[in-house]
Design a protein around this motif. Structure first.
Motif, PDB file in Angstrom:
ATOM      1  N   ILE A   1       0.850  -1.184   0.000  1.00 61.41           N
ATOM      2  CA  ILE A   1       0.000   0.000   0.000  1.00 61.41           C
ATOM      3  C   ILE A   1       0.893   1.244   0.000  1.00 61.41           C
ATOM      4  N   ILE A   2       0.687   2.116  -0.969  1.00 64.60           N
ATOM      5  CA  ILE A   2       1.507   3.319  -1.043  1.00 64.60           C
ATOM      6  C   ILE A   2       0.691   4.604  -0.859  1.00 64.60           C
ATOM      7  N   LYS A   3      -0.645   4.479  -0.789  1.00 58.07           N
ATOM      8  CA  LYS A   3      -1.467   5.667  -0.649  1.00 58.07           C
ATOM      9  C   LYS A   3      -2.819   5.287  -0.067  1.00 58.07           C
ATOM     10  N   ASN A   4      -3.356   6.163   0.769  1.00 60.25           N
ATOM     11  CA  ASN A   4      -4.693   5.957   1.324  1.00 60.25           C
ATOM     12  C   ASN A   4      -5.445   7.282   1.361  1.00 60.25           C
ATOM     13  N   ILE A   5      -6.610   7.312   0.731  1.00 60.61           N
ATOM     14  CA  ILE A   5      -7.531   8.433   0.854  1.00 60.61           C
ATOM     15  C   ILE A   5      -8.887   7.848   1.202  1.00 60.61           C
TER      16      ILE A   5
ATOM     17  N   HIS B   1      -3.484  13.472   3.543  1.00 63.15           N
ATOM     18  CA  HIS B   1      -3.479  12.018   3.504  1.00 63.15           C
ATOM     19  C   HIS B   1      -2.039  11.537   3.517  1.00 63.15           C
ATOM     20  N   THR B   2      -1.864  10.216   3.711  1.00 62.42           N
ATOM     21  CA  THR B   2      -0.531   9.621   3.725  1.00 62.42           C
ATOM     22  C   THR B   2      -0.271   8.942   2.391  1.00 62.42           C
ATOM     23  N   GLU B   3       0.897   9.226   1.803  1.00 66.37           N
ATOM     24  CA  GLU B   3       1.209   8.672   0.483  1.00 66.37           C
ATOM     25  C   GLU B   3       2.720   8.558   0.314  1.00 66.37           C
ATOM     26  N   PHE B   4       3.178   7.421  -0.234  1.00 68.05           N
ATOM     27  CA  PHE B   4       4.577   7.267  -0.600  1.00 68.05           C
ATOM     28  C   PHE B   4       4.808   7.844  -1.990  1.00 68.05           C
ATOM     29  N   HIS B   5       5.823   8.718  -2.096  1.00 69.85           N
ATOM     30  CA  HIS B   5       6.225   9.281  -3.388  1.00 69.85           C
ATOM     31  C   HIS B   5       7.568   8.674  -3.782  1.00 69.85           C
ATOM     32  N   LEU B   6       7.676   8.218  -5.015  1.00 72.47           N
ATOM     33  CA  LEU B   6       8.960   7.749  -5.524  1.00 72.47           C
ATOM     34  C   LEU B   6       9.792   8.970  -5.892  1.00 72.47           C
ATOM     35  N   ILE B   7      10.893   9.145  -5.197  1.00 80.40           N
ATOM     36  CA  ILE B   7      11.790  10.268  -5.452  1.00 80.40           C
ATOM     37  C   ILE B   7      13.195   9.711  -5.648  1.00 80.40           C
ATOM     38  N   LYS B   8      13.755   9.973  -6.815  1.00 81.81           N
ATOM     39  CA  LYS B   8      15.077   9.447  -7.149  1.00 81.81           C
ATOM     40  C   LYS B   8      15.058   7.932  -6.972  1.00 81.81           C
ATOM     41  N   ASP B   9      15.763   7.413  -5.965  1.00 84.37           N
ATOM     42  CA  ASP B   9      15.828   5.963  -5.776  1.00 84.37           C
ATOM     43  C   ASP B   9      15.317   5.535  -4.407  1.00 84.37           C
ATOM     44  N   PHE B  10      14.353   6.273  -3.857  1.00 86.19           N
ATOM     45  CA  PHE B  10      13.744   5.886  -2.595  1.00 86.19           C
ATOM     46  C   PHE B  10      12.287   6.337  -2.568  1.00 86.19           C
ATOM     47  N   TYR B  11      11.524   5.742  -1.668  1.00 89.11           N
ATOM     48  CA  TYR B  11      10.122   6.128  -1.468  1.00 89.11           C
ATOM     49  C   TYR B  11      10.022   6.923  -0.173  1.00 89.11           C
ATOM     50  N   ILE B  12       9.304   8.041  -0.245  1.00 82.99           N
ATOM     51  CA  ILE B  12       9.148   8.876   0.935  1.00 82.99           C
ATOM     52  C   ILE B  12       7.681   9.265   1.100  1.00 82.99           C
ATOM     53  N   ALA B  13       7.186   9.154   2.317  1.00 86.12           N
ATOM     54  CA  ALA B  13       5.781   9.442   2.598  1.00 86.12           C
ATOM     55  C   ALA B  13       5.659  10.783   3.296  1.00 86.12           C
ATOM     56  N   ASP B  14       4.970  11.720   2.648  1.00 89.27           N
ATOM     57  CA  ASP B  14       4.598  12.970   3.302  1.00 89.27           C
ATOM     58  C   ASP B  14       3.306  12.705   4.052  1.00 89.27           C
ATOM     59  N   THR B  15       3.205  13.220   5.246  1.00 93.90           N
ATOM     60  CA  THR B  15       2.062  12.897   6.097  1.00 93.90           C
ATOM     61  C   THR B  15       1.515  14.155   6.755  1.00 93.90           C
ATOM     62  N   PRO B  16       0.260  14.120   7.215  1.00 90.02           N
ATOM     63  CA  PRO B  16      -0.281  15.279   7.927  1.00 90.02           C
ATOM     64  C   PRO B  16       0.553  15.611   9.158  1.00 90.02           C
ATOM     65  N   GLY B  17       0.782  16.894   9.392  1.00 88.53           N
ATOM     66  CA  GLY B  17       1.568  17.312  10.543  1.00 88.53           C
ATOM     67  C   GLY B  17       0.747  17.327  11.816  1.00 88.53           C
ATOM     68  N   PHE B  18       1.391  17.702  12.921  1.00 87.73           N
ATOM     69  CA  PHE B  18       0.714  17.745  14.207  1.00 87.73           C
ATOM     70  C   PHE B  18       1.437  18.742  15.100  1.00 87.73           C
ATOM     71  N   SER B  19       0.810  19.124  16.187  1.00 86.44           N
ATOM     72  CA  SER B  19       1.432  20.044  17.132  1.00 86.44           C
ATOM     73  C   SER B  19       1.584  19.426  18.515  1.00 86.44           C
ATOM     74  N   SER B  20       1.103  18.185  18.697  1.00 78.25           N
ATOM     75  CA  SER B  20       1.266  17.503  19.982  1.00 78.25           C
ATOM     76  C   SER B  20       1.381  16.008  19.727  1.00 78.25           C
ATOM     77  N   LEU B  21       1.892  15.291  20.725  1.00 78.38           N
ATOM     78  CA  LEU B  21       2.139  13.863  20.590  1.00 78.38           C
ATOM     79  C   LEU B  21       2.087  13.244  21.973  1.00 78.38           C
ATOM     80  N   SER B  22       1.475  12.065  22.081  1.00 81.20           N
ATOM     81  CA  SER B  22       1.329  11.415  23.383  1.00 81.20           C
ATOM     82  C   SER B  22       2.196  10.163  23.468  1.00 81.20           C
ATOM     83  N   LEU B  23       2.762   9.929  24.666  1.00 78.96           N
ATOM     84  CA  LEU B  23       3.538   8.705  24.928  1.00 78.96           C
ATOM     85  C   LEU B  23       2.824   7.829  25.959  1.00 78.96           C
ATOM     86  N   GLU B  24       1.541   8.049  26.147  1.00 78.69           N
ATOM     87  CA  GLU B  24       0.801   7.363  27.213  1.00 78.69           C
ATOM     88  C   GLU B  24       0.809   5.842  27.078  1.00 78.69           C
ATOM     89  N   LYS B  25       0.928   5.321  25.856  1.00 72.93           N
ATOM     90  CA  LYS B  25       0.876   3.873  25.648  1.00 72.93           C
ATOM     91  C   LYS B  25       2.134   3.166  26.142  1.00 72.93           C
TER      92      LYS B  25
END
Length: 275
Positions: A6-10, A195-219
């Protein structure tokens, strides 16, 4: 039946790459019953005729924020300005990535907006992270960065407005991804990636993803969080299972006071664990 990635999800549509062919598929209803949601990065088995995802292979790793699986590297994009550098959020990202069994690297952006003192501090910060095994780059070191990413699947992660889409555009301008602006009223960036998606750039795949301003470590447990701070591993504490917080004569505290462990790292560790 075919196997692909899977390289993309909308919404509920997943684009699956099988060799050089792409299929837009929906997951079978059984995944809902199993409470299992396909992720970008998943290796899957599909029914190419009816465009269904039939099965999801065992994941090598999985990241919660952003939701992605089976990646080699998590590239943390961190701006010095607009939004301002947050070492607390950076260390929180590093912890969550390490505990997801993914290799973290850091790319600092917006150096042109920083003062001379801030750039000097950045050099010292980079040296420290490199010494504990976390590779660092800036967005002015594109050739070095792209060489390091060769033949890898990479997920970009970082604060909203830090410049993730801009970095992809700088690596490959043909991608022409939408770049965000900063909301000065809120002091953080506007979301441009939806959305999350892998882009083929040069010789690697890179996924740009939605950003965020907070993150939890509760788990995660306190022990897991402690183990994610690699510089603590070789300490010679007097106490077995030392938490490095309340104990007197703790070796880690001595190293912090001696400047051998970055003070911000130790303070962030203390803020992450549950007392």
């Amino acid at each position: 039946m075919l196997k692909g990635k899977i390289i993309k999800n909308i919404s509920n549509i997943y684009r699956v790459k099988v060799a050089n062919t792409y299929y837009d598929c929906q997951p079978r209803g059984k995944f809902r019953k199993l409470e299992l949601t396909p992720l970008v990065g998943d290796e899957v088995e599909i029914d190419e005729k009816n465009n269904y995802i039939l099965d999801i292979m065992k994941r090598q790793n999985e990241l919660d924020r952003p939701k992605v699986s089976n990646v080699d590297i998590a590239l943390i994009v961190t701006s010095l300005k607009e939004p301002d550098l947050s070492l607390n959020l950076l260390d929180k990202e590093i912890v969550s990535i390490i505990l997801a069994h993914i290799k973290p690297i850091i790319c600092f952006t917006k150096l042109d907006k920083a003062t001379k003192k801030e750039l000097q501090d950045l050099n010292n910060l980079r040296k420290y992270y490199e010494n504990i095994g976390i590779k660092t780059f800036t967005n002015t070191e594109i050739p070095q960065l792209t060489a390091y990413l060769k033949n890898k699947y990479i997920v970009l992660t970082g604060q909203t407005g830090a410049g993730k889409s801009s970095l992809i555009n700088k690596i490959d301008s043909s991608k022409n991804l939408l770049e965000g602006e900063i909301s000065y009223a809120l002091g953080r960036g506007k979301h441009t990636t939806r959305h999350t998606e892998f882009h083929l750039i040069k010789d690697f795949y890179i996924a740009d993803t939605p950003g965020f301003s907070s993150l939890s470590l509760e788990k995660y447990s306190n022990e897991e969080i402690k183990n994610a701070f690699k510089e603590f591993a070789n300490s010679n504490c007097l106490y077995k299972d030392c938490s490095h917080i309340k104990e007197e004569d703790c070796e880690i505290k001595k190293l912090v006071n001696a400047g051998k462990i970055l003070k911000s790292r130790y303070e962030n560790y203390c803020s992450f664990v549950r007392k």
